[in-house]
Every structure is written in structure tokens, then in C-alpha cells.
Design a protein around this motif. Structure first.
Motif, PDB file in Angstrom:
ATOM      1  N   LEU A   1      12.495  34.888  15.191  1.00  0.00           N
ATOM      2  CA  LEU A   1      13.479  33.844  14.736  1.00  0.00           C
ATOM      3  C   LEU A   1      14.803  33.430  15.559  1.00  0.00           C
ATOM      4  N   GLU A   2      14.904  34.197  16.722  1.00  0.00           N
ATOM      5  CA  GLU A   2      15.697  34.040  17.449  1.00  0.00           C
ATOM      6  C   GLU A   2      16.363  32.748  17.855  1.00  0.00           C
ATOM      7  N   GLN A   3      15.251  31.749  18.269  1.00  0.00           N
ATOM      8  CA  GLN A   3      15.568  30.336  18.578  1.00  0.00           C
ATOM      9  C   GLN A   3      15.967  29.653  17.122  1.00  0.00           C
ATOM     10  N   VAL A   4      15.145  29.864  16.431  1.00  0.00           N
ATOM     11  CA  VAL A   4      15.447  29.299  15.092  1.00  0.00           C
ATOM     12  C   VAL A   4      16.720  29.196  14.700  1.00  0.00           C
ATOM     13  N   ALA A   5      17.440  30.762  14.919  1.00  0.00           N
ATOM     14  CA  ALA A   5      18.592  31.050  14.308  1.00  0.00           C
ATOM     15  C   ALA A   5      19.749  30.298  15.391  1.00  0.00           C
ATOM     16  N   GLN A   6      19.532  30.257  16.571  1.00  0.00           N
ATOM     17  CA  GLN A   6      20.412  29.522  17.130  1.00  0.00           C
ATOM     18  C   GLN A   6      20.496  28.057  16.975  1.00  0.00           C
ATOM     19  N   HIS A   7      19.376  27.454  16.932  1.00  0.00           N
ATOM     20  CA  HIS A   7      19.418  25.982  16.487  1.00  0.00           C
ATOM     21  C   HIS A   7      19.995  25.508  15.121  1.00  0.00           C
ATOM     22  N   SER A   8      19.714  26.543  14.370  1.00  0.00           N
ATOM     23  CA  SER A   8      20.129  26.276  12.983  1.00  0.00           C
ATOM     24  C   SER A   8      21.849  25.941  12.726  1.00  0.00           C
TER      25      SER A   8
ATOM     26  N   CYS B   1      11.840   8.386  18.095  1.00  0.00           N
ATOM     27  CA  CYS B   1      13.089   8.387  17.604  1.00  0.00           C
ATOM     28  C   CYS B   1      13.836   9.681  18.055  1.00  0.00           C
ATOM     29  N   LEU B   2      15.123   9.672  18.329  1.00  0.00           N
ATOM     30  CA  LEU B   2      15.932  10.878  18.544  1.00  0.00           C
ATOM     31  C   LEU B   2      16.667  11.542  17.562  1.00  0.00           C
ATOM     32  N   ARG B   3      16.472  12.703  17.052  1.00  0.00           N
ATOM     33  CA  ARG B   3      17.177  13.170  15.972  1.00  0.00           C
ATOM     34  C   ARG B   3      17.460  14.596  16.292  1.00  0.00           C
ATOM     35  N   THR B   4      18.631  15.115  15.645  1.00  0.00           N
ATOM     36  CA  THR B   4      19.120  16.335  15.759  1.00  0.00           C
ATOM     37  C   THR B   4      18.793  17.084  14.704  1.00  0.00           C
ATOM     38  N   LEU B   5      17.939  18.206  14.938  1.00  0.00           N
ATOM     39  CA  LEU B   5      17.133  18.910  13.951  1.00  0.00           C
ATOM     40  C   LEU B   5      17.834  20.360  13.545  1.00  0.00           C
ATOM     41  N   TYR B   6      17.962  20.683  12.205  1.00  0.00           N
ATOM     42  CA  TYR B   6      18.580  21.848  11.990  1.00  0.00           C
ATOM     43  C   TYR B   6      17.638  22.603  11.248  1.00  0.00           C
ATOM     44  N   PRO B   7      17.042  23.717  11.622  1.00  0.00           N
ATOM     45  CA  PRO B   7      16.010  24.384  10.917  1.00  0.00           C
ATOM     46  C   PRO B   7      16.485  25.516   9.823  1.00  0.00           C
ATOM     47  N   PHE B   8      15.931  25.685   8.943  1.00  0.00           N
ATOM     48  CA  PHE B   8      16.038  26.671   7.879  1.00  0.00           C
ATOM     49  C   PHE B   8      14.912  27.185   7.594  1.00  0.00           C
ATOM     50  N   ILE B   9      14.656  28.490   6.984  1.00  0.00           N
ATOM     51  CA  ILE B   9      13.781  28.952   6.351  1.00  0.00           C
ATOM     52  C   ILE B   9      13.596  28.595   4.700  1.00  0.00           C
ATOM     53  N   HIS B  10      12.728  27.644   4.416  1.00  0.00           N
ATOM     54  CA  HIS B  10      12.703  26.668   3.175  1.00  0.00           C
ATOM     55  C   HIS B  10      11.897  27.574   2.144  1.00  0.00           C
ATOM     56  N   ILE B  11      10.620  28.078   2.527  1.00  0.00           N
ATOM     57  CA  ILE B  11       9.840  28.807   1.580  1.00  0.00           C
ATOM     58  C   ILE B  11       9.185  29.934   2.440  1.00  0.00           C
ATOM     59  N   VAL B  12       9.609  31.053   1.646  1.00  0.00           N
ATOM     60  CA  VAL B  12       8.568  32.376   2.145  1.00  0.00           C
ATOM     61  C   VAL B  12       7.539  32.805   1.108  1.00  0.00           C
TER      62      VAL B  12
ATOM     63  N   VAL C   1      19.164  48.499   5.706  1.00  0.00           N
ATOM     64  CA  VAL C   1      18.551  47.599   6.915  1.00  0.00           C
ATOM     65  C   VAL C   1      19.141  46.280   6.901  1.00  0.00           C
ATOM     66  N   LYS C   2      19.472  45.676   8.225  1.00  0.00           N
ATOM     67  CA  LYS C   2      19.961  44.530   8.270  1.00  0.00           C
ATOM     68  C   LYS C   2      18.700  43.560   8.325  1.00  0.00           C
ATOM     69  N   ASN C   3      18.964  42.488   7.483  1.00  0.00           N
ATOM     70  CA  ASN C   3      17.793  41.491   7.297  1.00  0.00           C
ATOM     71  C   ASN C   3      17.824  40.537   8.482  1.00  0.00           C
ATOM     72  N   ALA C   4      16.480  40.309   9.258  1.00  0.00           N
ATOM     73  CA  ALA C   4      16.520  39.516  10.075  1.00  0.00           C
ATOM     74  C   ALA C   4      16.701  37.989   9.904  1.00  0.00           C
ATOM     75  N   PHE C   5      16.565  37.512   8.527  1.00  0.00           N
ATOM     76  CA  PHE C   5      16.879  36.041   8.197  1.00  0.00           C
ATOM     77  C   PHE C   5      18.326  35.800   8.081  1.00  0.00           C
ATOM     78  N   TRP C   6      19.248  36.933   7.976  1.00  0.00           N
ATOM     79  CA  TRP C   6      20.723  36.507   8.089  1.00  0.00           C
ATOM     80  C   TRP C   6      21.165  35.440   9.003  1.00  0.00           C
ATOM     81  N   PRO C   7      20.812  35.775  10.293  1.00  0.00           N
ATOM     82  CA  PRO C   7      21.230  34.785  11.150  1.00  0.00           C
ATOM     83  C   PRO C   7      21.028  33.285  11.065  1.00  0.00           C
ATOM     84  N   VAL C   8      19.945  33.039  10.368  1.00  0.00           N
ATOM     85  CA  VAL C   8      19.472  31.641  10.174  1.00  0.00           C
ATOM     86  C   VAL C   8      20.269  31.056   9.186  1.00  0.00           C
TER      87      VAL C   8
END
Length: 817
Positions: free
Chosen positions: A285-292, A304-315, A378-385
Motif C-alpha cells: 500500500l506504500e504508493q496507494v497511501a502516498q497518492h491518497s 480525459c485527464l483526472r486526478t485520482l485519490y485512492p482509498f480502501i473501499h471494501i475489504v 501493532v500499527k495497522n498498515a491501513f492507517w496511512p491511507v
């Protein structure tokens, strides 16, 4: 992409019943529009032909090269087998083929050349310290973000992407009623876009769906794999949940740690395993967190040019895996209240959990605080997103909560009760189950009492029919058995209509009644400790947040375990298998993408043939929404009458149609509009004297009479005949009727839909266009000619039966939220 809406200037002042209103998020800068129902339900648009490549097999040298590489990969052939096959083909090659391969090295070189265009697997290292020893593990993964970008930029997928949140409503004649469908129609997508809009007026949300689960690769389970599968929530459901381009893709293989028998139950060891798990996701998720946080500017497949902001929608995961994702030790619910479906408990706050885990305090005091709340240090890996709340992303798991969970807990005591009734009762149940008619997508069984399975498909087949024939065996004197059947009935209702909170409460009440009837004889089952009972309270919340359950179902991604297992067994040397499986999945990704391009090109070329769509529409095999197949040779009516001289259904058959020659058809495909999804669904029906060695005459729902009232009938003989230049499609059928008089108590309490066949001598000929859809009926073994309609076959059938059997006890209790 939705069909073109009515122009804003032409929006109706007074909407019609079933009109669909779509309210777009402010970030879309689009007005609210109203669609006519039939326009909204149209199929999604196909890719623009201009984006297709006339050599879609590139970078393979030829189509033959690609199809050969595809074949040997899917067949899991070894290098030696490929070389032998190529050598043989060279001997028989006429010189006209485009195949240029001569050895396996040529095939491998083509694969490597093609792989340069795709995000391939790489190897990283994750580590964590346990008992002052640092342990390192290999993590095989592909760049999740690079894979997402490759899908976003694919022109073939452009028409399937949705970039703005929507709220959808259906007009019921008096008001607009909101409904939930795709992920972008849920509240989470809307809220994420609102947050993005506060900082970037042009930003668009990109939802990511993740699934992970440990699976057995070897026959005896000694070798395991732990794949991570990703999907893009913005894509249409058929694309997103498919296995082709735009479908799910394995993006990582979590290190599988072999448990130490002396350590595996110790809390520090479990925390250490969780730390390894989240270190693996942190890499993914390293790049995903950065681009979020910063957004990612990209030119999409529609140019079309778009600026995308990723997030974890469904687990999407089973409960054991969800504990790893959320770093919890169990539900934050008192153990004795797990079966109480009338209670509600506060949800965990991710901000509060993060604050507790990162708080600097003594180790003992911190552990006591976390243990009290069922958390791990334990620190959760999803917190930075950004804009990701793991507790909201985790989703209700229908497969493991219903079929592999709650139903198994209901099935086991049912089998015990049947066994207590004696061998005669067991034989009766098994014979009845064996007599259940075949149905597309359902597996038939010859025994229930000796059945033991963990496959959700098999369980689904059993749940849809088990209630009806067992109901005729129990009496009110066997109170616990009858109360258990009533609980199973309520289970079937909310397994079919997932979004009815009231039905869940009713199931909880039935469960309490059953437990009271059992008293001390409850087979030792502690319902208050079964977590999967409680999880049902989260179902409607998840639907409102993320759309319908198909978006969250673990079954969709578990299908990818089979090819992974097959690759392990047939294409590895069983040593350091993660790296080999990663490489083989790289090849699968190349094959999948090129195959998608080839199929899209073939479909386009086929559409350019001289035969027009209008001519196809008038084909003799299609009659409106009904398609006929399995055509038999033309038959004279006189011959048919002799063949069925003892069947009263064929008496006066010639008078009914007044034709000399007909053509029998033994296969019918019926397209119909689902009352739940409002999309086209299909039933595959058979009417044959010998289908897999046994007669099969399926049942259908038809509209009959001047008022077009719905009724059930059994197919006897579908046929066509030609009059002048027109072909007519008809069917000889045996009509069914609802028994008159006072309804039996079991029918009312269990919501059974009982129908009775009319005498065969009263058979009728109906136009096949009158068929609405197929229906599954289970014969009542104690009353010849009587049947139970399986209303839990699917949600559409459930709603139709509520209309056709309005006096059922359960029907009157269900109301939409």
C-alpha cells in the motif's frame, strides 16, 4: 456508463411509476436526471471500436503464437511437453499456419517480451523481531498502484468506469425510494468524494477492493498459499467481478509462517505474526497511501485527464482474516449477547484505536488497556491511507456467515433430529432430496443425513429445497424440530432479502423459541458463542455504505484459488513455491489481457458481417424474450398422438393447434427483468423425455387470461409450426392451481407455497411469449400431484411468490426499511 438521460429541459413534471432518478455528487458538476425505467436497465455501452487494435495479439508475432502460448499455459504443460508438442506440430505443419514457435525457448521469449508491458511480480523482504531475534520473510508482490493505472488507462474499460458518487431512487407512484446497487451508490463513496472536494475541486475517488485468505495448495494441506486479490470498485459489477480484463488480480502472496506448536497460542507470538502480516500490506500500500494524500494525475482510457485519490473501499474476508486486517482479538460484544439480534453495540473508532496503540505508556498498562478493548499493540498498515477506515471497509461476508456459517449451525441439529426419528425418516428425507428436480447452478444430492461439506455452492443447493419436503415429515408433537424448521424458514427469507432488518429480528426471535423448545437437549450447542450469528447485524449497514452484497462477497475472489492450486500441483517443483507461483501468475495476467483484446476484436469483426441485427432478431429460434434450442426433426401430429397415446395430455392435441406438422424443441432460454436488480436475468429450461438419463419437464410462470394473471404450469411439449410465412412458438402445458380451503398450519408458519397440478386431460396450448420466467418446484412426497414452489431460489422469485401467495404468514410481516 449509463444510457443518455432525458434532457434537463425535458425532465417530466410528474414522474411515472418505476422511473429512476440519479442524483450526482456536486463534484460531478452534473444535474440530477430522471431515466425511463427501460432506458436505465439497458446494457452498459461497449468499447469504442476506434480503440481496438487490428493486431490484438501483439506483442506475440501472430495470433497462432498467442493462442498456442495461451493453450499450453492453461493446460499447465511442462517445458518438455511443450517441446515435444512443437516438434510434432512441425512434422504435420502444412506451411499455412502463422505459428512461428519451434521450441519452448521461443514460447518463453514471447512471454518475456509481452511481460514488459505489464506490472510484474517483484520480491521484497519483510521482517519483525520475536524474542530478540529478527526474522525475515520474502514477500512476492506486484505494484498495486501500477496495476490500477494500467486498468484506468485501458481504452477497452473506459465505458465501464464510474468516477462520481450517485444516489439512485425509484419512483413508486407516490415518492422517490432510494436503492443501493453498485459501490458508488453507497454512502461511503459519497462521503469520500465530499472530503476530496473540500481540497481539490477536480479530484475523483478511486475505490480499491481487497481480499485475502490462506488456502491449501497441496492435496493434504501441507503446503499453503496466502494470496491477496485486488479489484477496482469504480468498474461495473460484471467487469469487476469477472476473471478477464478489469477483473480481480492477485497482487501479492503474504508469507506463510509455519506455526511453532509451543508458541502458536502465546499472545506475543500472535502479535508478531500480525506484525509480519501488516508489514506485507504496508509494502503493498506504500504508493496507494502516498497518492491518497497528493492525488495522482493520469490520462484515463477515455482520453480525459483526472486526478485520482485512492482509498480502501471494501475489504472482503472471512472472520479469521478480518481479525488480522483489523488487529482485533474478537468482537467488541459480550460473549453472552452474540445471539441477541435485537441489541446494538457501539462501533470501534479508528481514531481512538490508533491513539491507544501509539500512546506512549508502560508496556503492562498499555497491554491492559488494549486487552480490555480486544485490540493488539501493532500499527495497522491501513492507517496511512487517507479516507480509509478499516472498521468500515471490513464487510459482511455472506458466504461464510450464511452458507458456511449460520446454515451449517442449523443443518447439524436438523440432521440430529432426523436421525432420532429413525431409519425410516432418514430414508424418506434422502429419497425426497434425491427427487428434487435439476436446476441450472444448483447441485443435486442423493443424501442429506450423511452429507458433510464445506463448499458454499453445495450448501446453497441444499438450502433452497431442504425445508419443503422435511416440513411434511414433522408434526407439532415434535416441537423442537418444527421450531427449528421455522428458524430455517426465517433464515431463507433474509438470505434472500438481505436488506430487511425486521426479518433479521424475526430470525432472532425464532432462534430463541427453538432453544426454549430444545430445553437441555440442544446437542451441546452454545448459540451465545457463535460469532457468525451476530455479524448479520452489520449487513444492512454495509449495504448502505458500499452497495449490494455482491460487491463484498468472498466467493467472488475465492474462485482464484483453484488456478493457483492447479499451478502449484502441475507447474512447480514444490520448492520455494511463492516465487514460482508469482511468475506463473504473471503469465496468466499477460494471457488474460491479450485474450481480452483478441475477443474484443473478434466481437467487433463479427458485428460487421452482412447479417444485420434485425435479421438476427427475426431468427426462427428467437421469439421476443424466449429462445428455443435442441430442435427435433419435424413431426406429424398423427405420429405424435400415437407416441403418447396413453398420455391424457395429448388427447385432442390436434384439435388444439389444427396443424399437421410441428417441430419440437427441448431447450428454452428465457430472459426476464429481475424485480430486485432490474437487470436482465436468464433461466435455462429443459423439457425432455431423457435429460441425463431421466425425464425433465421444468415449470414456468406464465401470464394467462385477459387480465394476464400469473400462474404456474409444467412444460409438456414446446414446439413451433409455420403458417404461411410466419413461425409461431407454442407449448403444451399442464396448468397448476393453488389449493382451495383452509391453509394447513405448517404452510402458514413456514411460508410454504403449495400448488396442485390440474388433470393432464385439461392440458392447454399457450404462446411461449406468455412465459415470464422459470420456477423450481419440489414434489410433496405424501400427496401425489402437489408441489412446493421454491421461493428462496432467488430474490426475484421470492418477491413474485409474495404476490402470488399473499396470505402466507411471513409475507405480511415484511416491510421495506
Amino acid at each position: 456508463m449509463l444510457p443518455p438521460p432525458i434532457s434537463p429541459n425535458d425532465q417530466p413534471q410528474h414522474p411515472s411509476i418505476d422511473d429512476i432518478k440519479v442524483e450526482y455528487h456536486a463534484g460531478a458538476q452534473r444535474p440530477t436526471v430522471v431515466f425511463a425505467f427501460e432506458d436505465f436497465c439497458e446494457e452498459r455501452l461497449q468499447p469504442d471500436p476506434s480503440v481496438l487494435n487490428d493486431k490484438p495479439w501483439h506483442p506475440f508475432n501472430s495470433r497462432e503464437d498467442f493462442e498456442f502460448a495461451e493453450l499450453v499455459h492453461e493446460a499447465r504443460m511442462s517445458q518438455d511437453m511443450i517441446n515435444r508438442l512443437l516438434k510434432l506440430m512441425q512434422k504435420v505443419n502444412s506451411g499455412q499456419s502463422g505459428l512461428t514457435f519451434s521450441t519452448y525457448a521461443d514460447v518463453r521469449q514471447a512471454w518475456e517480451k509481452a511481460s514488459l508491458f505489464y506490472p510484474m511480480f517483484t520480491k521484497s523482504t519483510v521482517s519483525a523481531e520475536y524474542k530478540k531475534v529478527n526474522y525475515e520473510f520474502d514477500l512476492h508482490h506486484r505494484s498495486l498502484w501500477d496495476w490500477i493505472v494500467s486498468q484506468v488507462q485501458d481504452p477497452k474499460l473506459a465505458s465501464s468506469f464510474h468516477w462520481d458518487a450517485q444516489r439512485q431512487y425509484k419512483y413508486d407512484g407516490t415518492r422517490w425510494v432510494r436503492f443501493y446497487e453498485q459501490p458508488w451508490t453507497g454512502d461511503m463513496f459519497w462521503d469520500v468524494q465530499s472530503d476530496i472536494l473540500s481540497t481539490d475541486t477536480e479530484g475523483k475517488p478511486l475505490g480499491i477492493i481487497l481480499w485475502a485468505d490462506k488456502t491449501k495448495l497441496s492435496t493434504f494441506g501441507t503446503q499453503k498459499g496466502h494470496p491477496i486479490v485486488a479489484r477496482i470498485a469504480n468498474l461495473d459489477e460484471k467487469v469487476r467481478n469477472g476473471i478477464g480484463v478489469g477483473g480481480g488480480r492477485i497482487v501479492g502472496l503474504i508469507p506463510v509462517i509455519e506455526d511453532d506448536a509451543q508458541e502458536k497460542s502465546k499472545k506475543p507470538y500472535i502479535d508478531w505474526k500480525n506484525a509480519i502480516y501488516h508489514d506485507a500490506f504496508r509494502v503493498l500500500l506504500e504508493q496507494v497511501a502516498q497518492h491518497s494524500r497528493t492525488g495522482y494525475r493520469v490520462r484515463c482510457g477515455d482520453s480525459c485527464l483526472r486526478t485520482l485519490y485512492p482509498f480502501i473501499h471494501i475489504v472482503s474476508a472471512d472472520y479469521e482474516e478480518q481479525c488480522y486486517f483489523a488487529l482485533i482479538r474478537g468482537l467488541h460484544v459480550p460473549k453472552g449477547e452474540l445471539s441477541d439480534l435485537s441489541s446494538r453495540h457501539p462501533e470501534r473508532s479508528e481514531e481512538h484505536v490508533q491513539e491507544l496503540v501509539e500512546r506512549k505508556e508502560g508496556k503492562g498498562a498499555k497491554e491492559d488497556s488494549l486487552k480490555l478493548l480486544g485490540l493488539r499493540a501493532v500499527k495497522n498498515a491501513f492507517w496511512p491511507v487517507l479516507r480509509t477506515n478499516i472498521f468500515k471497509s471490513l464487510s459482511f461476508d455472506r458466504l461464510h456467515a450464511y452458507l458456511l456459517g449460520l446454515f451449517l449451525h442449523l443443518l447439524r441439529p436438523l440432521k440430529t433430529i432426523i436421525a432420532d426419528l429413525g431409519r425410516k425418516a432418514q430414508t424418506f428425507v434422502d429419497q425426497s432430496l434425491n427427487a428434487v428436480p435439476s436446476w441450472s447452478g444448483l447441485t443435486r444430492f442423493s443424501s442429506l443425513t450423511h452429507l458433510d461439506f464445506n463448499d458454499g455452492n453445495y450448501l446453497k443447493s441444499t438450502t433452497n429445497s431442504v425445508l419443503h419436503f422435511i416440513a411434511s415429515r414433522f408434526s407439532f408433537s415434535h416441537s423442537s424440530g418444527f421450531e427449528l424448521l421455522k428458524a430455517i424458514r426465517k433464515y431463507l427469507e433474509y438470505d434472500t432479502l438481505e436488506d430487511y432488518d425486521k426479518t433479521i429480528q424475526q430470525f432472532g426471535q425464532r432462534l430463541v423459541t427453538y432453544r426454549e423448545a430444545c430445553g437441555d437437549n440442544d446437542d451441546g450447542k452454545d448459540w451465545d458463542s457463535i460469532i457468525k450469528v451476530h455479524t448479520h447485524l452489520h449487513a444492512t449497514r454495509d449495504i448502505r455504505l458500499k452497495g449490494t452484497m455482491i460487491n463484498m462477497d468472498t466467493k467472488t475472489s475465492e474462485r482464484l484459488n483453484a488456478p493457483l492450486r492447479k499451478a502449484y500441483l502441475m507447474q512447480t517443483n514444490f520448492k520455494n513455491v511463492e516465487g514460482q507461483l508469482a511468475h506463473l501468475d504473471d503469465l496468466s495476467m499477460v494471457i488474460c489481457d491479450v485474450r481480452g483484446a483478441v475477443d474484443a476484436w473478434d466481437e467487433y469483426m463479427s458485428s460487421q458481417e452482412e447479417v444485420t441485427a434485425e435479421l438476427k432478431k427475426d431468427s426462427p429460434s428467437q421469439f421476443g424474450h424466449v429462445y428455443l434450442g435442441a430442435r427435433c426433426p419435424p413431426t406429424k401430429i398423427s405420429t405424435l398422438a400415437l407416441d403418447f397415446v396413453e398420455d391424457e395430455a395429448f388427447h385432442d392435441f390436434r384439435k388444439k393447434i389444427q396443424r399437421c406438422i410441428i417441430i419440437e424443441h427441448r431447450y428454452i432460454r428465457v430472459d426476464y427483468e429481475s424485480r430486485v436488480t432490474w437487470r436482465k436475468e436468464t433461466d435455462l429450461l429443459r423439457c425432455s423425455p431423457s435429460f441425463h438419463g431421466a425425464p425433465r419437464h421444468d415449470t414456468v410462470i406464465v401470464n394467462v387470461g385477459p387480465d394476464e394473471m400469473s400462474a404456474f404450469c409444467k412444460l409438456i411439449l414446446p414446439f413451433t409450426y409455420k403458417y404461411e410465412e410466419t413461425v409461431y412458438a407454442l407449448a403444451l402445458v399442464q396448468m397448476c392451481e393453488t389449493p382451495s380451503g383452509i391453509r394447513q398450519p405448517a404452510d402458514r408458519d413456514l411460508g410454504l407455497c403449495r400448488i396442485r397440478e390440474q388433470p393432464r386431460r385439461q392440458s392447454q396450448v399457450i404462446p411461449l411469449r406468455a412465459v415470464r420466467r422459470g420456477a423450481l418446484m419440489v414434489a410433496n412426497p405424501r400427496s401425489p400431484g402437489e408441489h412446493f414452489v421454491v421461493d428462496a431460489l432467488d430474490s426475484d422469485m421470492f418477491l413474485r411468490c409474495i404476490e402470488l401467495f399473499p396470505d402466507r404468514n411471513m409475507a405480511a410481516q415484511i416491510q421495506a426499511p
